[in-house]
Scaffold this motif. Structure first.
Motif, PDB file in Angstrom:
ATOM      1  N   VAL A  13     -16.474  45.970   0.340  1.00  8.91           N
ATOM      2  CA  VAL A  13     -17.771  46.502   0.764  1.00  8.91           C
ATOM      3  C   VAL A  13     -18.771  46.319  -0.368  1.00  8.91           C
ATOM      4  CG1 VAL A  13     -19.026  48.573   1.491  1.00  8.91           C
ATOM      5  CG2 VAL A  13     -16.688  48.190   2.282  1.00  8.91           C
ATOM      6  N   SER A  14     -19.983  45.895  -0.017  1.00  9.81           N
ATOM      7  CA  SER A  14     -21.045  45.705  -0.995  1.00  9.81           C
ATOM      8  C   SER A  14     -22.282  46.484  -0.559  1.00  9.81           C
ATOM      9  CB  SER A  14     -21.379  44.218  -1.112  1.00  9.81           C
ATOM     10  OG  SER A  14     -22.516  44.015  -1.915  1.00  9.81           O
ATOM     11  N   VAL A  15     -22.891  47.192  -1.501  1.00 11.68           N
ATOM     12  CA  VAL A  15     -24.132  47.921  -1.249  1.00 11.68           C
ATOM     13  C   VAL A  15     -25.249  47.228  -2.016  1.00 11.68           C
ATOM     14  CG1 VAL A  15     -25.333  50.126  -1.492  1.00 11.68           C
ATOM     15  CG2 VAL A  15     -22.890  50.090  -0.930  1.00 11.68           C
ATOM     16  N   ASN A  16     -26.334  46.915  -1.352  1.00 12.93           N
ATOM     17  CA  ASN A  16     -27.523  46.283  -1.916  1.00 12.93           C
ATOM     18  C   ASN A  16     -27.387  44.782  -2.099  1.00 12.93           C
ATOM     19  OD1 ASN A  16     -29.587  48.049  -1.903  1.00 12.93           O
ATOM     20  ND2 ASN A  16     -29.531  48.526  -4.074  1.00 12.93           N
ATOM     21  N   GLY A  17     -26.676  44.135  -1.223  1.00 10.67           N
ATOM     22  CA  GLY A  17     -26.715  42.687  -1.116  1.00 10.67           C
ATOM     23  C   GLY A  17     -26.215  41.895  -2.288  1.00 10.67           C
ATOM     24  N   THR A  18     -24.986  42.044  -2.667  1.00  6.57           N
ATOM     25  CA  THR A  18     -24.379  41.194  -3.684  1.00  6.57           C
ATOM     26  C   THR A  18     -22.947  40.905  -3.266  1.00  6.57           C
ATOM     27  OG1 THR A  18     -23.910  40.987  -6.051  1.00  6.57           O
ATOM     28  CG2 THR A  18     -23.589  43.148  -5.081  1.00  6.57           C
ATOM     29  N   ASN A  25     -13.229  46.064  -4.503  1.00  9.70           N
ATOM     30  CA  ASN A  25     -13.176  46.647  -3.168  1.00  9.70           C
ATOM     31  C   ASN A  25     -14.492  47.305  -2.758  1.00  9.70           C
ATOM     32  OD1 ASN A  25     -10.007  47.367  -4.254  1.00  9.70           O
ATOM     33  ND2 ASN A  25     -10.323  46.098  -2.463  1.00  9.70           N
ATOM     34  N   PHE A  26     -15.212  47.901  -3.735  1.00  3.94           N
ATOM     35  CA  PHE A  26     -16.479  48.574  -3.440  1.00  3.94           C
ATOM     36  C   PHE A  26     -17.445  48.286  -4.578  1.00  3.94           C
ATOM     37  CE2 PHE A  26     -19.299  52.320  -3.526  1.00  3.94           C
ATOM     38  CZ  PHE A  26     -19.791  52.252  -2.236  1.00  3.94           C
ATOM     39  N   THR A  27     -18.538  47.589  -4.290  1.00  2.00           N
ATOM     40  CA  THR A  27     -19.499  47.182  -5.311  1.00  2.00           C
ATOM     41  C   THR A  27     -20.870  47.759  -4.984  1.00  2.00           C
ATOM     42  OG1 THR A  27     -18.308  45.122  -5.714  1.00  2.00           O
ATOM     43  CG2 THR A  27     -20.595  45.216  -6.444  1.00  2.00           C
ATOM     44  N   VAL A  28     -21.490  48.421  -5.970  1.00  2.00           N
ATOM     45  CA  VAL A  28     -22.852  48.921  -5.833  1.00  2.00           C
ATOM     46  C   VAL A  28     -23.738  48.092  -6.754  1.00  2.00           C
ATOM     47  CG1 VAL A  28     -24.402  50.887  -6.116  1.00  2.00           C
ATOM     48  CG2 VAL A  28     -22.059  51.255  -5.321  1.00  2.00           C
ATOM     49  N   ASN A  29     -24.731  47.415  -6.186  1.00  2.00           N
ATOM     50  CA  ASN A  29     -25.652  46.596  -6.964  1.00  2.00           C
ATOM     51  C   ASN A  29     -26.980  47.329  -7.088  1.00  2.00           C
ATOM     52  OD1 ASN A  29     -27.059  44.504  -8.198  1.00  2.00           O
ATOM     53  ND2 ASN A  29     -27.398  43.410  -6.291  1.00  2.00           N
ATOM     54  N   GLY A  30     -27.429  47.582  -8.305  1.00  2.00           N
ATOM     55  CA  GLY A  30     -28.698  48.270  -8.507  1.00  2.00           C
ATOM     56  C   GLY A  30     -29.900  47.389  -8.243  1.00  2.00           C
ATOM     57  N   GLY A  31     -29.733  46.095  -8.322  1.00  2.00           N
ATOM     58  CA  GLY A  31     -30.841  45.178  -8.105  1.00  2.00           C
ATOM     59  C   GLY A  31     -31.062  44.313  -9.327  1.00  2.00           C
ATOM     60  N   THR A  32     -32.144  43.547  -9.312  1.00  2.00           N
ATOM     61  CA  THR A  32     -32.467  42.649 -10.404  1.00  2.00           C
ATOM     62  C   THR A  32     -33.641  43.195 -11.185  1.00  2.00           C
ATOM     63  OG1 THR A  32     -31.692  40.758  -9.121  1.00  2.00           O
ATOM     64  CG2 THR A  32     -33.112  40.288 -11.001  1.00  2.00           C
TER      65      THR A  32
END
Length: 194
Positions: free
Chosen positions: A72-77, A82-89
């Motif tokens: 699962v990926s949060v914020n489009g990465t 198993n679980f990735t949270v992307n803060g952004g660029t």
């Protein structure tokens, strides 16, 4: 062509609704919320296990993506695990990756803790990220970053660990905001060492 229904569309028991999207992927269903936001459900055809179904604002990168292998990926990465949270660029606090945990007490205070990946300002802030474990130390039902205290910080430049205030300047760095004992070693009967 398009079809508009004034009522509900109901499927019989044990039946399913099948939607087909082209090989390149894209939005297969849009939901307009009371004339304001239009949400899109989309699929993407990637290589290997990178096929996913995504949910987000229609026409934009999905906010939540579930990959065919269960990652699962949060914020489009692309997931790093198993679980990735992307803060952004970017290099501002708005791009910090944050995982929050909360519950509400019987007195309506929100008890909370956060794990944050933030830029390391002291050592190549754009090349390394510090991992911070924070706890909410102000009793309140409201939310503010100022209510949190860094409990543990792992320095992304050298993996030093800071407990208390700030990042570690040595492999293990204990700090306190008042003069006195920083650490206690020992049991309940031997007096211990400070």
């Amino acid at each position: 062509g398009n079809s508009n229904f004034a009522g509900n569309v109901v499927l019989a028991t044990s039946k399913k609704l099948s939607l087909t999207q082209g090989a390149s992927g894209g939005t297969f269903m849009s939901v307009l919320h009371s004339g304001s936001e239009q949400w899109g459900f989309q699929v993407a055809n990637g290589s290997g296990s990178l096929d996913y179904i995504g949910i987000g604002i229609d026409g934009e990168t999905p906010s939540l993506s579930i990959y065919e292998d269960g990652d699962v990926s949060v914020n489009g990465t692309v997931p790093l695990g198993n679980f990735t949270v992307n803060g952004g660029t970017g290099d501002a606090t708005a791009q910090d990756a944050v995982q929050a945990f909360s519950r509400t007490s019987s007195t309506a205070n929100v008890l909370a803790a956060k794990i944050k990946l933030v830029t390391n300002p002291a050592n190549s802030g754009t090349s390394h990220g510090d991992l911070k474990f924070q706890v909410k130390t102000t009793a309140s039902s409201a939310e503010s970053d100022s209510f949190y205290t860094d409990g543990i910080t792992i320095n992304g430049f050298n993996a030093n660990v800071g407990i208390g205030l700030g990042t570690g300047t040595t492999k293990l760095d204990l700090k306190n905001n008042v003069a006195g004992n920083y650490a206690y070693f020992g049991g309940s009967t031997d007096g211990g060492q400070r």
